[in-house]
Design a protein around this motif. Structure first.
Motif: not given
Lengths: 290, 382
Positions: B316, B39, B319, B189, B14, B206, B36-37, B16, B312, B41-42
């Motif tokens: 995704d 990246g 989402d 977000h 995956h 993404k 959300n998702g 990120a 996206s 936080t990463t």
């Protein structure tokens, strides 16, 4: 390191963990001393220490289970990672805090030989062997604590950490007993080693999640073993039991109790300690890379 | 200040974060925006040194975050997604502990800790245990930890999640007040939040940076044109005739209206053309009455949606749609909206919403009402 050390040390006495640990150790040592020294009137406190060494199975997981797992669980490890700290100083700070907690009951039990000497006008008590054994007892505990700390760094659940370090303690406690059961034939050693190598390969697989790596390490270890088995099988005669005896941590306490200050054992304990502190730092480092 | 070059982070297969490069200048507030998702936080975890990147480089004031970690981390205060509090400590003890680890001299420690506690308003609870604090207070203690010692760079990961509307406004003000002395990077977000606080917006989707600019520039850069919808009383052919004679129209579309004798018109204006006045005059001259006029400029939301949804693609997209729906429900600026919102007195907040630079700072009291609505919307979404 000093700040972490102080915080951890305070942490052990903020809740009951530290007190339970100290109380339990003192109670067990007290009972054994009461039976061996006072009831049966042996003048040797070192027998008490070798007798109570099983309590590490219980107290070491109690002491080490939360040390790193809880940081991960509460996500406070992110704080530590983001602060200008070296990972080694975090790990050492925590390790020395645990050593300090552990040193308290050991130091308190140092009064037993002195108390015994009151009732020993003819001088049967050997202080050097009593305190020598106590020193080794302390080092043994320290080595086991470093193993427990490593187990705690592998997971974020305190329970799993406790179970894993209990398993590790049990394994090292039973190695010498196991060594006596295993037949010393060539084949017994051969298959025993294969099982160990398989376990090692499985461990590699779980740590790296890479099946090629696991196979490669399995073959690298296995091929020489097979070669030895068929070319120079004498080498394998009794190899596994003697290896297990050599790596056993608990066994080494006995020679101290017999009055021998075993330098190799001291070096061995210190090496195990250093190795698992190193492993813990690596395991913390690995978490950043996963 | 911060230089990020070709950053990538993979978790197994995956991906990120992929090939992320940007620079952060001193004294600005940067907003990381993405679904959300995406990246966020990463990326922030990598910037703060909590996570190692698979490849790429992060330089903090010229110090590499891996090879020169100690120097780099001295410049950073980080509030992770979940405030990293020790449950068995009081906020005061906790902040003293963090202060010591940050290398604040013992003499100044007490003073600095109490200063920070004043700023985030936790002095009242300083002797309670962290575990007994409410979520909002925990967040504040976490924030206090991040700004303790006045690090040059403050990284905040979704600092307003889970707070009540009043606290959100307070935290936003706090972040704004940090700006000239500190560089702030924060993720969210929630579009309105980012556009209200930040000088700079980075939209990430993404794992890729899809846009990076000031709020105004983003809008103007990605705004195709103004779209005007009309409801006109009159014949379709007359209306077409009028529209053909006007300049500044890119294209238009005339359809039968809902009631007898009216037509609905959609007009796409050319870039920068302001045809409102000429349009209504021309209509009136031809005896076509304009019953309704709604002018809609592509807002930051549209930009956001365009960038993120366009990127996206397949899997995704769903989402993201969930997210964008709640954002898109906010009405566009127009006659109708103004009338409606005047009735319920929330015109100010709608205005707020569409003024990216947080023009209406004073309107906080009014906007609380909106915040509540918004929060509710968000809850439903979850």
């Amino acid at each position: 390191m000093n700040n972490i050390y102080q915080k951890e040390l305070k942490g052990y006495f903020k809740n009951v963990t530290g007190f339970v640990f100290i109380a339990f150790m003192l109670a067990v040592i007290g009972i054994y001393a009461a039976v061996i020294n006072f009831t049966y009137a042996y003048p040797n406190f070192e027998f008490v220490l070798t007798g109570v060494s099983f309590i590490f199975l219980i107290v070491v997981p109690l002491l080490t289970m939360r040390v790193l797992a809880e940081e991960r669980h509460q996500k406070t490890d992110q704080l530590l990672y983001s602060l200008p700290l070296k990972l080694s100083s975090i790990v050492l700070g925590k390790f020395f805090a645990m050593l300090t907690v552990y040193a308290i009951p050991v130091l308190l039990s140092a009064v037993y030989p002195l108390v015994l000497s009151i009732y020993d006008p003819s001088g049967y008590i050997s202080f050097s062997s009593s305190y020598g054994t106590m020193f080794a007892f302390f080092l043994l505990g320290a080595a086991l604590i470093s193993i427990g700390m490593f187990m705690s760094s592998l997971t974020e659940s305190q329970i799993i950490a406790a179970v894993m370090s209990f398993g590790a303690m049990l394994m090292s406690f039973l190695t010498s007993a196991l060594a006596n059961i295993i037949p010393s034939t060539v084949n017994a050693s051969f298959f025993g080693f294969i099982v160990l190598i398989l376990l090692a390969a499985l461990l590699v697989y779980f740590l790296t999640k890479n099946s090629n790596m696991a196979w490669i390490s399995f073959l690298i270890l296995d091929i020489p073993l097979v070669l030895i088995r068929f070319l120079k099988s004498d080498l394998l005669y009794g190899a596994l039991p003697s290896m297990l005896k050599a790596i056993s941590l608990f066994d080494k306490l006995d020679s101290f109790a017999a009055g021998i200050f075993d330098m190799t054992a001291v070096v061995y304990y210190l090496s195990v300690m250093a190795l698992f502190i190193f492993f813990t730092v690596q395991s913390m480092e690995k978490r950043r890379w996963s | 200040m911060i230089e990020v070059k070709n950053l990538a982070k993979k978790y197994g297969d995956h991906v990120a974060v992929e090939n992320l490069s940007f620079t952060v200048e001193k004294g600005q507030i940067y907003g990381f925006l993405g679904p959300n998702g995406a990246g966020k936080t990463t990326t922030l975890n990598i910037l703060s040194g909590c996570l190692a990147a698979s490849s790429g480089e992060v330089l903090i004031n010229g110090y590499d975050i891996y090879s020169d970690a100690q120097n780099a981390k001295r410049l950073i205060g980080y509030l992770p997604e979940q405030p990293p509090l020790y449950h068995d400590m009081t906020p005061y003890e906790y902040l003293c502990f963090v202060g010591k680890l940050k290398g604040i001299p013992k003499k100044e420690l007490k003073e600095k800790v109490s200063e920070v506690m004043e700023i985030v308003k936790i002095t009242d609870v300083k002797d309670r245990l962290n575990k007994n604090l409410s979520k909002g207070y925990k967040q504040r203690v976490g924030l206090a930890q991040a700004i303790l010692g006045k690090p040059e760079i403050i990284i905040l990961d979704e600092p307003t999640v889970g707070l009540d509307p009043l606290q959100i406004v307070e935290i936003r003000d706090l972040i704004k007040s940090l700006a000239p002395e500190h560089t702030v990077i924060f993720s969210s977000h929630i579009l309105s939040e980012v556009s209200a606080i930040c000088n700079y917006i980075m939209i990430i989707s993404k794992g890729k940076l899809v846009a990076e600019d000031t709020a105004e520039n983003l809008e103007s850069r990605f705004t195709a044109a103004t779209v005007i919808s009309l409801c006109v009383k009159g014949g379709g052919d007359t209306v077409r005739g009028v529209l053909d004679g006007l300049e500044g129209i890119e294209s238009y579309n005339v359809t039968e209206g809902g009631t007898e004798g009216t037509v609905d018109v959609q007009i796409n204006c050319k870039d920068g053309a302001d045809i409102g006045e000429t349009l209504s005059t021309a209509m009136l001259e031809n005896k076509c009455l304009i019953l309704k006029l709604e002018s809609r400029k592509a807002s930051l939301e549209d930009v956001f949606m365009e960038l993120v949804a366009g990127d996206s693609g397949t899997d995704d997209a769903h989402d993201f749609e969930e997210l964008s729906d709640s954002e898109a429900e906010q009405p566009a600026v127009g006659f109708e909206v103004d009338a409606d919102s005047l009735l319920d007195g929330s015109a100010k907040s709608v205005w707020d919403e569409h003024m990216p630079d947080g023009v209406a700072d004073e309107a906080e009291a009014d906007s609380d009402e909106y915040e509540e609505d918004f929060e509710r919307g968000e809850d439903e979404q979850q």
